[in-house]
Structures are given as C-alpha cells and as structure tokens.
Design a protein around this motif. Structure first.
Motif, PDB file in Angstrom:
ATOM      1  N   ALA A 155     -16.455  -1.889  -4.869  1.00 24.78           N
ATOM      2  CA  ALA A 155     -16.457  -0.767  -5.816  1.00 24.78           C
ATOM      3  C   ALA A 155     -17.848  -0.180  -6.026  1.00 24.78           C
ATOM      4  N   PHE A 156     -18.903  -0.825  -5.516  1.00 26.76           N
ATOM      5  CA  PHE A 156     -20.244  -0.232  -5.629  1.00 26.76           C
ATOM      6  C   PHE A 156     -20.330   1.083  -4.843  1.00 26.76           C
ATOM      7  N   ASP A 157     -19.402   1.274  -3.917  1.00 27.53           N
ATOM      8  CA  ASP A 157     -19.384   2.526  -3.157  1.00 27.53           C
ATOM      9  C   ASP A 157     -18.574   3.618  -3.847  1.00 27.53           C
TER      10      ASP A 157
ATOM     11  N   VAL B 277     -16.760   2.935 -12.856  1.00 28.64           N
ATOM     12  CA  VAL B 277     -16.092   1.972 -11.974  1.00 28.64           C
ATOM     13  C   VAL B 277     -17.101   0.964 -11.459  1.00 28.64           C
ATOM     14  N   GLN B 278     -18.265   1.438 -11.052  1.00 30.79           N
ATOM     15  CA  GLN B 278     -19.302   0.520 -10.566  1.00 30.79           C
ATOM     16  C   GLN B 278     -19.693  -0.483 -11.658  1.00 30.79           C
ATOM     17  N   GLU B 279     -19.782  -0.005 -12.896  1.00 29.77           N
ATOM     18  CA  GLU B 279     -20.157  -0.903 -13.991  1.00 29.77           C
ATOM     19  C   GLU B 279     -19.070  -1.949 -14.232  1.00 29.77           C
ATOM     20  N   ARG B 280     -17.797  -1.545 -14.154  1.00 27.43           N
ATOM     21  CA  ARG B 280     -16.701  -2.507 -14.312  1.00 27.43           C
ATOM     22  C   ARG B 280     -16.786  -3.592 -13.234  1.00 27.43           C
ATOM     23  N   ALA B 281     -17.027  -3.149 -12.007  1.00 26.86           N
ATOM     24  CA  ALA B 281     -17.141  -4.116 -10.912  1.00 26.86           C
ATOM     25  C   ALA B 281     -18.307  -5.067 -11.154  1.00 26.86           C
ATOM     26  N   LEU B 282     -19.416  -4.527 -11.640  1.00 27.91           N
ATOM     27  CA  LEU B 282     -20.586  -5.358 -11.914  1.00 27.91           C
ATOM     28  C   LEU B 282     -20.275  -6.370 -13.008  1.00 27.91           C
TER      29      LEU B 282
END
Length: 908
Positions: free
Chosen positions: A399-401, A407-412
């Motif tokens: 999800a970093f892409d 979304v990137q923050e949720r994945a992190l």
C-alpha cells in the motif's frame, strides 16, 4: 337424417339421438362427409355459433369408433380449443358419446388419452374426462406426466369441475386447500417432484409474490404449496429441495426470482450441504457472468444470487483463481471476490503466495473501502496468529504505492503493530518499499525501519510540458484537387481551424485561377452533406463549395438556419464570412482572402497582412469588408518599425485602417473579473458572478456589426459547444470569448472542455474567465473532459500564465457551493501533480485550503489535504497556513484532522 345434416342444423341433441340409433359401422361410414364439411368451416371456425360447433364436433367424435382414433381426435388442437377456449356447450355431449361404448372401450380410451398427452399443450378438461373415466370404469389411474400436469391445472383456484363428470376438485379457495383435501395428492405429488417432464415453475413464485402477496404466493404456486405440504409430511422436503435446485440450475439468468425462492425455502446448513453440487454448479455459471463485468445494474443480480447461495469456503475453493481474477473488475464485483477470498483465508484454504497476489491486486485500487478491508484482514490475521506477522507486514507494504496518503498511513500503522513479531529479517524489504512512501510519512517510516528520511539535495523544479511553439499555417493550396480534399476533410471534421481556413481560401483562390477545374474536382465532394448543427460551424464551408459548383442550396443551408434559428455571435461572424466568400467567388472580386491566419491559434502576422493588402492595392482590388474585419481581429500587434512603416505607406482605405489599428495597438484587453468578487455575492455560483460583469462599450477602431458583436455586451443564447474557431476569431482576446461566449451556459454542457487546451495556447491575458473554465473542467464526470482541463492548466503553467491564487480561490468557492465535486477535483489535481507539477498544484492548494477549511469545512477536504501533503513534501514547501494549523489542533480523529496534522508537520 344424416349426421352431416344434423350438424348443419346445429342440432346437438339430434346428433346424440342419431348416434345412439346407429351401429358402430354406420357411424364410421359418415366420417368422411363430416370431415369434408369441417374443411369448409376451418376459416373463422371460432366465430361460428357455439351450437353449430358443438353439433359438428359431437358428430365427428361419434364416428370415431376405435378408442385409439377417438383419443387422437380429442388431442387434436382445433377440436379441443386454443388460447384457453373451452369445448362448445361445456363439452357435456362428449360424455354422452363416450358412454355409447362399453366399459372396456372407455377404459382403453382413458389409457390412450393419458399416454398420448403432450405436456404444456392440453386443456384440463381432457384431464377431467380421464379422471371421470377412471372413476366410472374402475380402470387403473394413469400416471403419465401429461395427465398429472393436467390434474394439477384442474385444481387451480377458479377452475370448476363439470357437474356431469365424476371425481374432480375438492372445495377450497386456494391451490393449497384443494391439494390438501384431494384424494389423488398422496399418489401424484411425489411424482411431480420426481419427474423432470412435469412443469414445476419455481420462478412463478417471485412474480406472484411481487404482483399479489407472499401469502398468496405460498398458497397458489407449486413451490409455496409444496413447502407447506412438506412441513405437513405429505411430500418429502429433501425431494422438493432437489427438484427446486434442478430448476434453478437450468435458469441461472433468473437471479431475482431465484433469490425469492431461496428466501422462502430457508435451507438449513444440512440441506445446503445436500445440494452442494447443484449450488456450486449454479455459482460457476454466475461467476462466468461476473467475469464479463458491466454496470451495477448488470452485476447486482448475480452478486445477490451468489450471496443467497451461501457457498462455504470449501465449496468456493475450486473457483479460487476465478475469484482472484474478479478482484480487477468493478467495485461491487471486487468487493464480493474479496469477501470470498477472506473466507478462504480464515478457513486456512489460501496459500501465502495467493494472499500476496490478492494484496497486490487490492491494495493499489483507488476505492478506499476495499483497501481498508484488506488491511483490516491482514491486521486481524496477524493478531490471531503472530506467526503470520512477517508475511503481513510485507503484504501491507504494498500500500506504500497507493496514491492516497491516508491509505499509506493505515498500512504503516498495521506494519508498526506487527513489526516486533515479524523480526528484523523483513527490514530490508520494508526499507525498499518505504522509498515510495509519501514524503509526509517518510520520517515515521525511517524511525520504524531504521533508515534516515530522504531529503531534497537540490532546489525542486516542476517538470512542465514544453511551451507550445508557434505552429505556422502551411502555404496556400496549390491545386484544385487538393482544395476538394481539404473541403471534404472539413466536412468530416469541423474542429480544425487551419484546415477550414485553407479550404475557404482555396475555394476563393482557385475559383479565380480556374473555376472550371475546381468545379470538376469538387463534384464528388458534394455527395456527402455535413452533419446538421443549430449554430454555424466550419463544416458549412460545404455551402460555399455547393454554390461554386452551381448546386441548389441544401435544406439546412447556413443562411436558412441563420434566418430561422439564429446563431451565436461567433456563428454569425462565421456565416457572414461564408456568405461573403460566395459573393467574392461569383463576382471574381478578390484573388485570395486576407484573414487566413499564419499561426494555428488563428493569429495573423502583421507583416503578412501588410503584404497581402499591398498586393490587393497593386491589383486595384478593394478587400471584402468582413474579410478585412476578421483579419484586423486576428492581426498580431507589433512594435517592429519596419512593419509599421510599411503599413503607413499603404494608400488604400484598407491599408489606412490597418496602419491605424497597428498604431493604436488593436483592441484593448479587458478584465473579466466581476467587481467586488466574491464579497458581494457569497454563495453564488461562479457562473452567476459572470452575469454581474460591468457593461463595457466596444472600443478601438470601428468594425462591421458581425465582428463588433463579438465584443459587445453579453447576449445569452442556447448554443452548446465552444469550438476552436470561436477562439481563432479573437486569438488575442480569449477572455472575451470565454466571458461573452455563453460561458455561463456552457459550463453545464460538458462537451466544450476539449477546447480548453486550445484556449490555453491562445493569446491575450489569462484572467478570471479562463481560470473559471479550468475550475469547472476539473469537476466534470468524464475523465477525458477532466484531462483536457489538466492539459490546459499545465500549458498555462508552462507559459507562466497560471494565476494560482485566482484558481485556488475560485476552486474553493466552487467546492463550497458544489461540495459533491471534490473527489473529481482531487483526482484531476493529482493527475496534474503526477506529471511532475507538484509545485504548481501545491500553489493552487495553498490558495484554496484556507477557504476550504473555514467553518463549515468543505466535505471532501480530507483527500485534498492528503494531496497537499504529497505535493508540499515533494517540492519542499514551507510556511505555516493558519487554517491548516487550526484544523490540525482539533481533537477529532477524522481524515481531515489527521491529514491536516501531516501537512502542518511537512510545512514546518
């Protein structure tokens, strides 16, 4: 008296008496005469008196002395009736005739009628006759499909058993009541479920439920009745379920009715397992439909059907790859596939490599609902089984892409929760993935993964498209054949300004050089008329060519449309040029046109116009007035002393006008921004603000009315579609075109946006109207229209003509009035940013955010803030925005607040 005579006399009773007096052989001997008479009656048979038809049929049946022949006759459609028609006189005469025969003959007739019965083609009165014969003779009860079907039909509500026949329906107001009390039900109902040849229309239940009620459907359809009787033990519920699913499997396309069937059937888990093969077969067909994808109305029924089938993970497992493929389709289809695959994972039926593939397909989709669900599944799985932590964090890093920083923050966050259990072995891959994370999250990722965040080592600069170079118009067309080709091309595509101008000039030029040759070349072109438009368009050059050839004006000639419908101001000037071109050709008054531009934007080089007028002066030709007016509107003013001096040496009236025009700098530019905007008109649509524009008189050198109208007060009309030639008429005054060219109406048409890149390349100030056009184009539904707005925005930025403060403020005001467009604006601006224009997009957002974030905060501000984080990080923007800081200080955990905090931190 002969039977045929009695039939002619419509004497049914006489026929019956005569048959009783005749021997079998005597009856058979009269069959041919009756058949001959019947042949003459076939046309209009059902319109004849009932007694006449009854007498004829009774006589014919009476002559069939063999039970097989009698059965054949009874089964003939034209004897039995069609479309629900019953036997004449209730068919009472049929029993009288049958009773002329002995018991064995009647028993044989019953058996033959039952054997020859074809399902779906008979009336229930035949079944009633058979039932009577069974009771009357004591013969065995037939159990053929056709007879059972006729028996069922005769028991439906509203059907009455003839009083003269034995047996028949029991009293009752519904099919359920009648079958419950029927002596034949215990024998026949189990056979209905066993015999596929007996109609069992399960889908009728859906229609009767919809048309009447659930209670009515339960009491008057076979499905509803059999469900009730199975509960009472009269039929086997297992057999009923098997029969229902065999019917459903044969009609997978009837999803809506199938869902009602499954609802009322209310299968238990054990019952579902008993028809596992049938359910998976139906699901396989439905999945094949879903692979075709389509709009929601097309995919919703099979999706609902699949959910109603409630397949277990084990039943779904064989179709694993199909469900993975569905993840790439529309949102509803992908959502269903994700649900199934999650169930497979929870059941331990999903291999780790397949789960990784699922994450790769889902976590980069734009729909946050899907992405959030997938990240939640990864998180829960790792919580339940820490051994999955390593695979979880690597899958989540996909999800970093994603384009959305939320979304990137949720994945992190997911990775942070499980990084300890995952161990250090995953850190190298996570560091590689973190290189693609939003700069706003880079510092946190660096702390987690043990690397330092990247910093810009050089000043950032946008990668903007190259500034459009001037595109010169080719030299005049050299041959008549080329003129014809150009005219045909304009008729087929009326948006190309250069092509039109060369075609119109070519018609004038070659009519002067060799009209006969031009006529010969044009004749084939005249076979295809242009498409019809309310306004005048460049394809109307066809009418000039038609006049040159000598053809009668077409029904939709531009002059006729102008008179009956009226044109826009741009259309009026175009029509005036076309009409003048016809006059020039007819009078051979001018060897070429002055107004042909030298640049694709419509601009006309001043030196070129000086030369053209000089040539006409040398020939003693006075330029046509509309041609001259259009040339003046197009000419590019200059400070070149040589050009100004050459213009001053011209002695004709046209030359003096050109010299004055160049000396005065042409038309003055105008400011299209309304006074006191937006303070005096809060909450107004931006198109309403344009209507407050202060009136401005036409200034500069005098022009003909058709040309002056382009510059006059706003004149509303209903024409849709700004075309490039509008801008090419005023190539140095695009603001005038956008402001006075029905812009307040055109923003709602959504078919003019493709012209915006042409406007961005055109000349003159880029003011309120052009920026407003950009704003609205970014809100449109169709991506191709939004992309045109993005292209125009980038061209203006490359030319140094983009007013970011103005665009940002307009954008904020539009979104405050039309908040439901925010997601489209976000997508459009992200598209612009990802071309390499992060600083440009940030400058627009920087101006818009203070107005978007004032109370009440505009709905959709969260994604815009996320885009701002990305853009500001990439271009190293700094400097507090008080509105952002104020929102970031809030205690809520909404996307708006979280993204505001990220942006506050990025801006330092």
């Amino acid at each position: 008296m002969k039977l045929v005579q009695l039939a002619e006399a419509c004497d049914v009773e006489g026929v019956l008496r005569e048959l009783g007096a005749l021997t079998p052989d005597e009856r058979a001997a009269q069959a041919d005469a009756l058949e001959a008479r019947r042949t003459t009656l076939r046309d209009g048979w059902y319109n004849r008196p009932e007694k006449e038809r009854g007498a004829q049929l009774a006589a014919e049946l009476g002559c069939r002395t063999d039970p097989v022949a009698a059965a054949d006759w009874i089964h003939q459609e034209d004897n039995h009736g069609v479309l629900g028609r019953r036997l004449p006189l209730g068919g009472t005469w049929m029993l009288d005739i049958v009773n002329l025969h002995p018991v064995a003959w009647r028993a044989e007739l019953a058996a033959r009628l039952a054997e020859q019965w074809e399902p779906y083609s008979q009336q229930e009165d035949t079944a009633q006759l058979i039932e009577h014969l069974v009771h009357d003779t004591g013969c065995p009860l037939p159990t053929t499909d056709g007879f059972i079907e006729g028996w069922l039909s005769s028991r439906r509500p509203g059907r009455q058993h003839p009083a003269h026949l034995r047996g028949g329906v029991q009293p009752g107001a519904s099919l359920l009541e009648r079958l419950r009390a029927d002596d034949l039900s215990p024998k026949f109902l189990p056979l209905v479920l066993e015999r596929p040849g007996i109609e069992f229309d399960v889908h009728l239940f859906h229609h009767m439920w919809a048309d009447k009620s659930l209670t009515h459907a339960m009491e008057n359809t076979l499905l509803g009745v059999f469900i009730s009787l199975s509960a009472e033990g009269m039929v086997d519920r297992g057999a009923l379920i098997r029969r229902v699913f065999s019917e459903l499997a044969a009609t997978p396309e009837q999803a809506s009715s199938a869902m009602d069937v499954l609802t009322v059937l209310a299968l238990t888990p054990a019952e579902r397992a008993s028809v596992s093969r049938e359910r998976t077969a139906i699901a396989e067909q439905l999945l094949s439909q879903l692979l075709q994808d389509g709009p929601r109305r097309q995919t919703a029924p099979p999706l609902a059907y699949l959910r109603a089938l409630a397949l277990t993970p084990a039943e779904n497992a064989p179709a694993l790859r199909t469900h993975v493929a569905l993840l790439d389709l529309s949102l509803p289809v992908a959502t269903y596939a994700q649900e199934v695959l999650t169930g497979l994972d929870e059941a331990g039926l999903l291999e780790p490599e397949v789960l990784t593939e699922v994450c790769e397909r889902v976590l980069l989709r734009p729909e946050k609902k899907l992405v959030r669900a997938q990240l939640t599944r990864l998180d829960r799985a790792a919580r339940k089984d820490p051994a999955r932590a390593a695979r979880t964090v690597l899958d989540a890093a996909t999800a970093f892409d994603h384009r959305d920083v939320d979304v990137q923050e949720r994945a992190l966050n997911v990775i942070a929760r499980h990084l300890g259990a995952a161990g250090d072995s995953v850190l190298p891959e996570l560091r590689t993935a973190a290189a693609r994370i939003s700069p706003g999250l880079a510092a946190r990722a660096a702390d987690l993964f043990g690397t330092g965040p990247d910093h810009l080592t050089e000043p950032y600069a946008d990668t903007l498209p190259a500034v459009p170079e001037p595109r010169p118009v080719p030299v005049p067309i050299e041959t008549a054949a080329e003129v014809a080709e150009e005219v045909a091309a304009v008729v087929a595509n009326d948006r190309d300004v250069v092509m039109f101008e060369r075609a119109l000039d070519g018609l004038v030029r070659h009519a002067h050089l060799d009209r006969a040759a031009l006529v010969r070349a044009l004749k084939p072109v005249m076979r295809q008329e242009p498409a019809w438009y309310t306004d005048s368009t460049q394809s109307d050059v066809y009418d000039v060519a038609a006049a040159l050839v000598g053809e009668e004006p077409r029904e939709r000639h531009f002059a006729a449309r102008l008179e009956s419908l009226g044109f826009s101001v741009a259309g009026e000037l175009l029509a005036a040029r076309l009409a003048e071109a016809i006059d020039i050709i007819e009078a051979d008054a001018q060897p070429f046109l002055l107004a042909v531009p030298t640049d694709s934007t419509g601009a006309l080089d001043a030196a070129a116009l000086v030369r053209r007028i000089s040539v006409l002066d040398g020939l003693g030709v006075t330029p046509a007035p509309v041609d001259l007016a259009q040339a003046l509107l197009r000419v590019t003013t200059t400070v070149d002393e040589k050009v100004l001096a050459a213009a001053g040496e011209l002695r004709s009236e046209a030359g003096r006008r050109l010299a004055q025009w160049l000396h005065e700098g042409g038309l003055p530019h105008r400011d299209s921004e309304p006074e006191n905007w937006p303070g005096d008109h809060p909450g107004k649509s931006l198109t309403d603000w344009l209507r407050y524009e202060r009136p401005q008189p036409t200034t500069g050198p005098p022009l003909l009315p058709a040309a002056a109208a382009l510059l006059g007060p706003y004149r509303p009309s209903g024409f849709s579609g700004m075309l490039p030639f509008w801008l090419a008429q005023l190539p140095h005054h695009r603001e005038v075109v956008l402001t006075r060219g029905d812009f307040g109406y055109l923003v709602f048409i959504q078919n003019w946006a493709p012209t915006l890149p042409f406007a961005a390349e055109s000349g003159g100030p880029a003011g309120f109207a052009l920026h407003l056009a950009l704003v609205y184009s970014l809100t449109y539904e169709q991506p191709v229209e939004r992309d045109a707005g993005v292209d125009a925005l980038l061209v203006l930025a490359a030319r140094g003509q983009l007013n970011s403060d103005l665009l940002g403020r307009q954008l904020a005001e539009v979104l405050r009035a039309e908040w439901n467009q925010a997601h489209r604006v976000t997508a459009s601006l992200r598209t612009a940013a990802e071309t390499g224009a992060y600083a440009t997009v940030w400058s627009v957002l920087e101006a818009a955010l203070p107005h978007l974030l004032r109370a009440p905060v505009v709905r959709g501000a969260g994604p815009l803030l996320a885009l701002g984080v990305d853009c500001a990080s990439r271009c190293a923007a700094k400097g507090e925005i008080p509105a952002v800081t104020a929102v970031a200080a809030g205690s809520a955990s909404s996307h708006v607040v979280k993204n505001a905090r990220l942006l506050r931190d990025v801006l330092g």
